[in-house]
Design a protein around this motif. Sequence first.
Motif, PDB file in Angstrom:
ATOM      1  N   GLY A 263      -8.727  -9.622  -0.915  1.00 44.23           N
ATOM      2  CA  GLY A 263      -7.837  -8.607  -1.424  1.00 44.23           C
ATOM      3  C   GLY A 263      -7.965  -7.732  -2.102  1.00 44.23           C
ATOM      4  N   ASP A 264      -7.050  -6.571  -2.335  1.00 42.43           N
ATOM      5  CA  ASP A 264      -7.609  -5.727  -3.583  1.00 42.43           C
ATOM      6  C   ASP A 264      -7.842  -6.105  -4.820  1.00 42.43           C
ATOM      7  N   GLY A 265      -7.346  -7.039  -5.021  1.00 40.61           N
ATOM      8  CA  GLY A 265      -7.497  -7.716  -6.496  1.00 40.61           C
ATOM      9  C   GLY A 265      -8.737  -8.562  -6.361  1.00 40.61           C
TER      10      GLY A 265
ATOM     11  N   ASN B 236      -5.498  -4.536   1.614  1.00 39.13           N
ATOM     12  CA  ASN B 236      -4.850  -3.935   0.313  1.00 39.13           C
ATOM     13  C   ASN B 236      -3.457  -3.548   0.389  1.00 39.13           C
ATOM     14  N   ASN B 237      -2.792  -4.477  -0.122  1.00 36.53           N
ATOM     15  CA  ASN B 237      -1.455  -4.320  -0.384  1.00 36.53           C
ATOM     16  C   ASN B 237      -0.944  -3.793  -1.677  1.00 36.53           C
ATOM     17  N   ARG B 238      -1.887  -3.300  -2.582  1.00 37.13           N
ATOM     18  CA  ARG B 238      -1.708  -2.302  -3.829  1.00 37.13           C
ATOM     19  C   ARG B 238      -0.785  -3.331  -4.723  1.00 37.13           C
ATOM     20  N   ILE B 239      -1.285  -4.599  -4.582  1.00 37.06           N
ATOM     21  CA  ILE B 239      -0.364  -5.653  -5.451  1.00 37.06           C
ATOM     22  C   ILE B 239      -1.082  -6.940  -5.473  1.00 37.06           C
ATOM     23  N   TYR B 240      -0.872  -7.660  -6.444  1.00 36.46           N
ATOM     24  CA  TYR B 240      -1.215  -9.077  -6.627  1.00 36.46           C
ATOM     25  C   TYR B 240      -0.074  -9.870  -5.930  1.00 36.46           C
ATOM     26  N   GLY B 241      -0.284 -10.417  -4.735  1.00 36.93           N
ATOM     27  CA  GLY B 241       0.790 -11.175  -3.948  1.00 36.93           C
ATOM     28  C   GLY B 241       0.722 -12.557  -4.543  1.00 36.93           C
TER      29      GLY B 241
END
Lengths: 337, 620
Positions: free
Chosen positions: A99-101, A127-132
């Motif tokens: 993920g992005d993180g 990349n969802n630009r967030i911590y899901g």
Amino acid sequence: MSTETNQIKYKATDFKSAAEPRWCPGCEDYAILKAVQTAMAKIGRPTHEHAVVSGIGCSSRFPYYMSTYGFHTIHGRALPIATGLKLSNPELAVWVVTGDGDGMSIGGNHLIHALRRNSDLNILLFNNRIYGLTKGQYSPTSVKGMVNKTAPYGTIETPVDPLGLAIESGATFIAQISATYVKELVDVLIEAYNHKGTSFVHIYQNCYIYNNGAFDGFTNREIRDDNNVKVEHGKPLIFGKELNKGLVMGYGKFDIVEFEPNKIPDNIVIYDETDPVLIKMIKDLEFPDSPVPMGIIKRVEAPIFEDVVREQITMAKDKFKPDLKKLIEAGDTWEVK
Amino acid sequence: MTVEKQVELNEVDTITVKFAGDSGDGIQLTGDQFGNTTAFAGNDFATFPDFPSEIRAPLGTTYGVSSYQIQFAAKDIYTPGDTPEVLVCFNPAALKVNLDVVNKGGLIIVNEDEFTDKNLKKAGFDGNPLDPTSETLKDFRVHKIPITTLTLQALDEMDMGHGDKLRCKNFLALGVVSWLFSRPLEPIEKFLNKKFGKKPQVLEANLKVLHAGFNICDTMEIFPIMYKVPPAKLEPGTYRNINGSLATSYGLLVASQKIDIPIVFSGYPITPASEILHTLAALKQFDVAAIQTEDEIAAVTMALGAAYAGKLGITGSSGPGIALKVEAINLAVMTELPLIIFDFMRSGISTGMPTKTEQGDLLMSLYGRPSDSYLIVLAPSSASDCFWISIEAVRLATKYMTPVIVLSEGFLINSSEPWKIPDIDNIPEMKAPFRINPEGYLPYKRNKETLARDWVKIGTPGLEHTIGGLEKTNETGNITQDPENHDLMTRLRYEKTQKVGNDIPDIEIIGDKDADLLLVGWGSTLGSMRAAMEVVQASGKKVAMINIRYLNPLPKNLGDILRSFKKVVVVELNLGHLNMIIRSKFMIDTAFLGRVTGQPIPVTEMIEFINKELDSLKEH
Ligand SMILES: Cc1ncc(C[n+]2csc(CCOP(=O)(O)OP(=O)(O)O)c2C)c(N)n1
Ligand code: SF4
Ligand SMILES: [Mg+2]
């Protein structure tokens, strides 16, 4: 292996495990899962020849839903684990889901070094630009000023530029695509697989729960054609619903020109995925002033890590006979009677 | 060699010599070469190289002093000696820091050329201790040799730079000490020929200087005395000199061959662990992939990826790096993969004293991971034991499908001793336990005897499965949060390491089985404990000792042994790790001797402690 027999051989569902995916309804991880399974069917290799290694995050649950070999590891560390695996068994097709993180925050250092190491891995960065998974904190790609759980007054830091990071790290294959482009995603995945060396596939993935609509500006079906430019080696950089816009050389950047559909001007840039200048310029396109590039941004050949490791071992074997007894008895020895 | 002069030949049983000088003086090389001649002379010996963490500390400073101590003997010895009888000093700073450690009455050889005002001041001397009026050295027998001048004189006719000439001076000193200890020069000549064969001028210069050093002792009558240490009665066989770092690497290579699985060793440079990475990187012909990674986390995870794939995944580090590896080690515990981790302990905490030794990571290895996390912990007891421990680590990790931590020590890595070269044909083969049959395969189905799950080479047809850090159902490996299952799995992981207890040798008592006092230690303290025990025994008292090589699980007979002595004395280079475990596991009282000086515990200190404890037993 001919593609013809491959098509008969495998279906996407052959790569599906019995486990029910547990992502939220509406999550685009489902679309990527399906695309990967479709790509694997097209690639035509059996399930046991694929291994999917992931870190931690919503996206990293991925291996459980595949019928291939899988390793759901720890946060940020999928890359070195995958490298150890590929090094040990170069025959395997090794896929890394991150993920992005996972890939750019806690695992950022590994990403830099994996990209310059050039082991034959296929990295899929969701990349969802967030911590899901941890329920909505900002990530290193969150847009500056975004308000979320850990930034009630807005985020302060400048987001990471994934393509820039990949270029500067010396990645040999870089692609960018949105999970909403189902067919193109499959194509990119197959090309990533075909590339010998590390393939970095940056995938825009909407998190329906914590960052819904983050990419609407350029992925919404209604408007996306005017806001994405398809990047393809040897093809002109044109876009727009009517295919009436294109990129021409400006002063250190691309300029956008409009033209009559089907009458592509001569000065529209023909993309070259090996040209460092074009690669840099295409990644510099900044939404919303410019369209977002989708497709294969860079593809060059370079020596592959595990191949060179093998070569050195073979070289050493040619040079020094691997004789353990001799090794241990080497140096100054003496007899005690 | 014939000695015609009136020189007294003093035959001694054992002697300790220390070389000290600037780290740039070639002290370690000098020591190593002296060690080789010692081996050649048939003595038993133990060495202790000790150097500053600065690569090239400013010249002439006390903190830049590098040293090499060696004890050699006509009998079995176990330590590099507490205090030297002979000190060879290359400069005033080396004299300054070693004055307190040389035996009273001991022999001090100094390079008097270096005793200039400037150097004396740098070393912190008021006045020159070599002056006849100085009291500083009155308790010692001092021999001033103008090593630098003699070196330059010997090379007068050679057409080489001044600096290059000076670089030969440690071989002059070697010539001198070779004479002093009645040593042949052949082994050093052989070494020089090998090292400088391609540089004839350097070779000639060093040989010249070496012989000059030897000859001036004859002609100038520097010493009224010569020493001779007769050969030790070692077990018959072929011997070589080995240090812990080579022994560790060779052990891994032998294990890899015996189990027929290649090694993937990944590490990130750190003192003193880098040695193993250097050694293995140069031995690729044995099918070794030795990889330097971007950090210790990548090192341990790359090794884990290799273990997952079906290779011998091995990593090594020291304190700060081991701390970084903890999360990945727990992933190996959870996924039950045979990851091997070498911890070459150094003086901590944090960066601490990187080049010095300590045993401070025992509790961390046993318990320093989140949750109930158990794995096998082994500790080599000498430089050569590093060889056997490496093989044992591979055997146990692969048989029980569990990570193994090898608690090695900076001291063991660097120190060397004579080693009877084993016949590797006699080392048993190991079975690579790979599963290939898909029928009835379940990722977490266990072997009844060992509780190990099957090891699968990733890529084997029909055995596709996914593992990971999430808790899984026993046997099927499906992820689950079932409360009873987690309790069961936690216990199974624990029990698996306990099963290893059935597969390891009993501890053997060394010394007097009917003694009242038992010394208990692990790792490198074996040497000093043994030396201390023998001294106490020689005074007519009874003492026994044990060295624990398996720290988890502990050998099965340990409890019975501990309970059969009136007094248990635990000895460690920490503030009481094993001591705490023994007290809590076996609920017995213990006495504890622990030191964290970055050095081995002096034998004299241990003797004192033992005698005190023996006296206290008498009083009761
Ligand atoms: C060492 C460690 N720190 C923190 C966490 C908690 N954690 C799990 S996933 C995650 C972030 C995931 O974000 P991303 O990689 O973007 O994946 P997504 O869930 O968005 O797909 C964090 C912080 C963890 N599992 N391990
Ligand atoms: S939280 Fe977001 S990323 Fe995670 S499963 Fe739900 S929608 Fe997908
Ligand atoms: Mg994310």
